[in-house]
Design an enzyme around this catalytic site. Structure first.
Site, PDB file in Angstrom:
ATOM      1  N   PHE A   1      12.330   2.783  30.638  1.00 23.60           N
ATOM      2  CA  PHE A   1      13.774   2.779  30.803  1.00 23.60           C
ATOM      3  C   PHE A   1      14.448   3.152  29.483  1.00 23.60           C
ATOM      4  O   PHE A   1      14.007   2.737  28.411  1.00 23.60           O
ATOM      5  CB  PHE A   1      14.264   1.392  31.228  1.00 23.60           C
TER       6      PHE A   1
ATOM      7  N   LYS B   1      19.475 -13.895  -0.063  1.00 26.97           N
ATOM      8  CA  LYS B   1      20.216 -13.485   1.132  1.00 26.97           C
ATOM      9  C   LYS B   1      19.216 -12.825   2.074  1.00 26.97           C
ATOM     10  O   LYS B   1      18.792 -11.693   1.856  1.00 26.97           O
ATOM     11  CB  LYS B   1      21.341 -12.511   0.791  1.00 26.97           C
TER      12      LYS B   1
END
Length: 874
Positions: free
Chosen positions: A640, A251
């Protein structure tokens, strides 16, 4: 990295080159190569590392020949916005013409800064012209400027190709005109004589793959499509299924991506059906290299750490531009290939064909291998290697979009997500704090204590959390505590604003987590999401959260937006909180110089924002707001910040969807304390959206940014603003004007009712184009620098979802501490520039004002739909 040298060498009142304050950029870390016809023709090679472009001048340009060492002279860092620069540098430092040679993203295994510090960076480029792996090696020679060598790795792209071979006609003409020496003329002559070599990779032929696909039982002929197709999903199970009817795979810990190839063109899609080509060009290039006409692939995008292991945190940081980890597409299914639908072909046969197809694939495509049967052994292996878990799939299963029982996922440990609600003090040699306190949602809309997590943190994470989240707090619990935990003595509690995902080994008899270990902090989620996140959760958690859903809707329903006043509550799922006193925010390092050349400190910035708060707040409260943070002052890197970070107690949190399809926590100021808290975290500028958090998809402002190019006098900017006002008035729209604190002006159109972003952007673009067509000598509506000389750029791009414009009364992170200031139209002629007001003059101006220059902007009714109907003649 510092841009001090870049700024020192340039006069931004005369050069067209971008100023450092315009350098913010989101997304992947980029590289750019520019052909610079300076006094000596050379190529400028630049790699984004952090918030700047590390730069080298390469006289002869990059070579694809691994035997060639190209001299690369290190020069000053450049702002990230320099990647878009083309055109003439008229005079001064670097005088000459600049062309864009190539641009793309780049990756490296390991820490880029550390490799550069050691003098050897190995990296990979994904551009149009430059591809594959390269070395930058520092020379041992002592030079006035540090000398490096740029060397191509002997990979599939290597060959006898020089940079001049890859020039297009435009750049060759620039080279011809700029040629001043026999050497440069000879280089141009060679470039026309050579042909571009196209690197090839060994691969299985498309024809043989088509023949093999047609021979599979269940295969059907079907037409290709590059559209999104829904991926097959797995159900969570506690143990692996038994027997040889199942195969088992790792997984992978990454992002699900499906790929559709049609007419030879690759289209990547996220799990939610959003396009991803621009975000992962290396995967697009790798699939293109397979030479397929049509296909559908399903897999997981992962990032590899320095040891070649999957690293989810590295994946997130690379996609956001904070890291440069190599990305790999782990392919585990092939439901369509070369004109044949394989969705009814048994999985084991699809995977055999997939393995054949990927046998000689580029390194960024990997087969997700499997084992038939032996589920318990495979799961034990996954646990031993500390993988996330395994996925079991029926050997004879087809491929069907959506969740079903044919695919089952078994996780290594139970995992779940919890809100962080406090911390315990550090003890001994531990940094910053001892453990984080966790809580789960209550059925009544509150939170219940779930346990402590004190392992799984890196030293860097401990330091960062210690500086942000694990500061302050109350001794009074903010959550319900049903179980006695003696370790909570001395604990400090904070409101739930951060989500932690933890592994644990079951729930103890006190309903607390057993042996929890931190997996990651989910900065892309907010506590709101935990109230409806039990779809795949373990049974113990599902039972506990099932009763929450009814109250979750009530708890997360946005409150009506306040008009002219701060919002009354934060959208974080807990009870409303009253507006806090800004004086309660502790300001650390008040003497730190924020504007060094002006002698202005952090405390000066705080005092300014407190002085103008009543005027600033109405324009930003309840709006998603990006801040420009300059923690080290404006002469250090600024960046930012739009997402919520740990440690913010007074700032609102808005859960909004991003372009990727994922959702993220956007910050928004809800009151004066929130503004001052952001300043404490280094914020200098505030840039809100044109919409509010409770209706983020509808804009209530249209902003036209009038940005003068070189040679435009201020009087022309004023005249342009008045002309813009007049054209808007002809459409029945009232507008307002504001200085930007920079070179230009904003003309702002309020909308009531609001309009969808698509409609607003289309109107803004059409209006800008109409201005440029009507007055071509005065206006230009395209961003290309070379077209903006002596004209005014009408920037309409501030009118898209997620785009921002500087707030009224916001400081700008520029020398002199200028401020963006709203004006009455009548006083525009008295203003001398876009930066006419500063940190000193604005409070004095406000003290003299008897009326808001923008009085009525929030109540004025203007319907954009009616304007569009009028324009359409309806």
């Amino acid at each position: 990295m510092s841009l001090h040298e870049y700024k020192r060498k340039r006069n931004f009142g005369r050069t067209r080159e971008p100023a450092p304050e315009d350098s913010a950029r989101g997304g992947r870390a980029i590289f750019v190569v520019q052909l610079h016809h300076a006094s000596r023709r050379h190529f400028d090679f630049r790699l984004q590392v952090g918030d700047a472009l590390r730069s080298w001048a390469v006289p002869k340009g990059p070579s694809y020949d691994p035997k060639v060492k190209r001299l690369a002279v290190e020069v000053e860092d450049h702002p990230v916005s320099y990647a878009d620069f083309e055109g003439d540098i008229d005079e001064g430092y670097g005088k000459g013409h600049v062309d864009l040679f190539d641009k793309g993203v780049w990756a490296t295994r390991g820490d880029a800064e550390a490799q550069l510090a050691k003098g050897h960076l190995e990296f990979e480029l994904f551009g149009e012209r430059l591809k594959g792996r390269w070395h930058l090696v520092r020379s041992g020679r002592k030079e006035r400027q540090p000398a490096w060598f740029l060397i191509k790795v002997d990979d599939a792209y290597a060959g006898e190709v020089e940079a001049d071979d890859l020039l297009d006609a435009t750049m060759r003409e620039s080279t011809r005109r700029a040629a001043k020496t026999p050497a440069t003329r000879a280089a141009a002559s060679r470039s026309t004589a050579r042909r571009k070599a196209t690197p090839t990779t060994r691969r299985v032929s498309a024809a043989s793959l088509a023949k093999a696909a047609a021979a599979l039982g269940g295969a059907r002929e079907a037409r290709a499509s590059g559209d999104f197709f829904p991926p097959q999903l797995a159900r969570l199970r506690e143990t692996p299924p038994q027997g040889d009817a199942w195969l088992h795979e790792v997984k992978w810990d990454g992002y699900r991506i499906v790929a559709a190839v049609a007419d030879g063109a690759t289209h990547l899609w996220s799990r939610n059906g959003l396009p991803w080509n621009d975000r992962v060009p290396e995967i697009v290039q790798a699939i293109d290299a397979l030479g397929l006409d049509s296909a559908r692939l399903d897999g997981e995008l992962i990032a590899l750490d320095s040891e070649g292991r999957s690293d989810f945190n590295a994946l997130q940081r690379t996609l956001s531009g904070e890291a440069h980890a190599p990305l790999v597409y782990m392919v585990f299914d092939l439901p369509y290939l070369q004109g044949h639908d394989l969705s009814r072909v048994p999985l084991i046969e699809r995977k055999a064909l997939l393995a054949r197809m990927l046998a000689h694939a580029p390194a960024h495509l990997n087969l997700s291998s499997h084992t038939v049967g032996h589920g318990d052994d495979v799961f034990a292996m996954a646990m031993a290697q500390k993988l996330e878990g395994i996925v079991a799939k029926r050997v004879d299963g087809g491929y069907r979009g959506g969740r079903g029982d044919d695919w089952q996922k078994i996780k290594r440990l139970e995992s779940d997500e919890f809100a962080v609600v406090g911390y315990t003090p550090a003890k001994g040699s531990r940094l910053s704090f001892g453990s984080l306190l966790l809580a789960r949602p209550d059925p009544d809309g509150g939170w219940t204590y779930a346990g402590r997590v004190g392992t799984g943190f890196t030293d860097a994470m401990l330091r960062e959390l210690g500086d942000t989240l694990a500061k302050g707090g109350s001794k009074t619990p903010t959550v319900r505590i049903d179980a006695v935990d003696t370790m909570l003595r001395g604990a400090l509690w904070v409101p739930p604003t951060v989500v932690a995902e933890v592994y644990y080994r079951g729930i103890g008899n006190k309903d607390l987590l057993r042996q929890p270990s931190l997996r990651t902090l989910r900065m892309d989620k907010s506590p709101d999401d935990l109230r409806d996140s039990d779809r795949d959760a373990p049974k113990a958690t599902r039972k506990r959260t099932a009763a929450n859903k009814a109250t979750a809707k009530k708890a997360t329903k946005p409150s009506p937006r306040a008009t002219g006043k701060p919002a009354a509550e934060r959208r974080t799922g807990h009870a409303p909180v009253p507006a806090a006193d800004p004086d309660t925010v502790v300001i650390t390092h008040p003497d730190r110089k924020v504007f060094p050349a002006d002698g202005l400190t952090k405390q000066d910035v705080v005092d300014y924002y407190k002085a103008v708060m009543a005027w600033l707040l109405p324009g930003i409260h309840d709006r998603p707001t990006s801040t420009i943070r300059c923690p080290g002052g404006i002469d250090s890197p600024c960046f930012f910040q739009k997402h919520v970070m740990a440690g913010l107690d007074h700032v609102g949190v808005a859960r909004l969807k991003e372009e990727t399809g994922a959702t993220a926590d956007y910050l928004y100021p809800r009151d004066a304390a929130g503004v001052i808290e952001l300043v404490q975290f280094g914020a200098v500028e505030f840039h809100p959206w044109g919409s509010h958090v409770d209706d983020a998809d509808r804009a209530d402002r249209v902003v036209f940014d009038l940005d003068p190019g070189d040679g435009v006098a201020w009087a022309r900017v004023v005249a342009a603003a008045r002309m813009t006002r007049g054209f808007l008035a002809e459409l029945g729209l009232t507008s307002f004007v504001r200085t930007t604190g920079g070179k230009g002006l904003h003309v702002v159109v309020p909308l009531r009712p609001g309009a969808g972003w698509k409609e607003v952007k289309a109107f803004a673009r059409g209006f800008a184009d109409a201005l440029a067509e009507a007055h071509p000598l005065e206006f230009v509506a395209t961003a290309a620098k070379r077209l903006r000389k002596d004209r005014i750029y009408v920037d309409y791009l501030r009118n898209g979802r997620g785009a921002t414009a500087v707030a009224s009364y916001s400081l700008r992170s520029r020398p002199g501490a200028p401020v963006a200031v709203p004006l009455r139209w009548e006083e525009l002629g008295k203003v001398r520039s876009g930066a006419a007001f500063d940190i000193h003059s604005v409070p004095k101006r406000l003290a003299r004002l008897k009326k808001d220059p923008w009085d009525g902007i929030d109540t004025l009714r203007q319907d954009l739909a009616a304007v569009n109907r009028k324009l359409a003649g309806k």
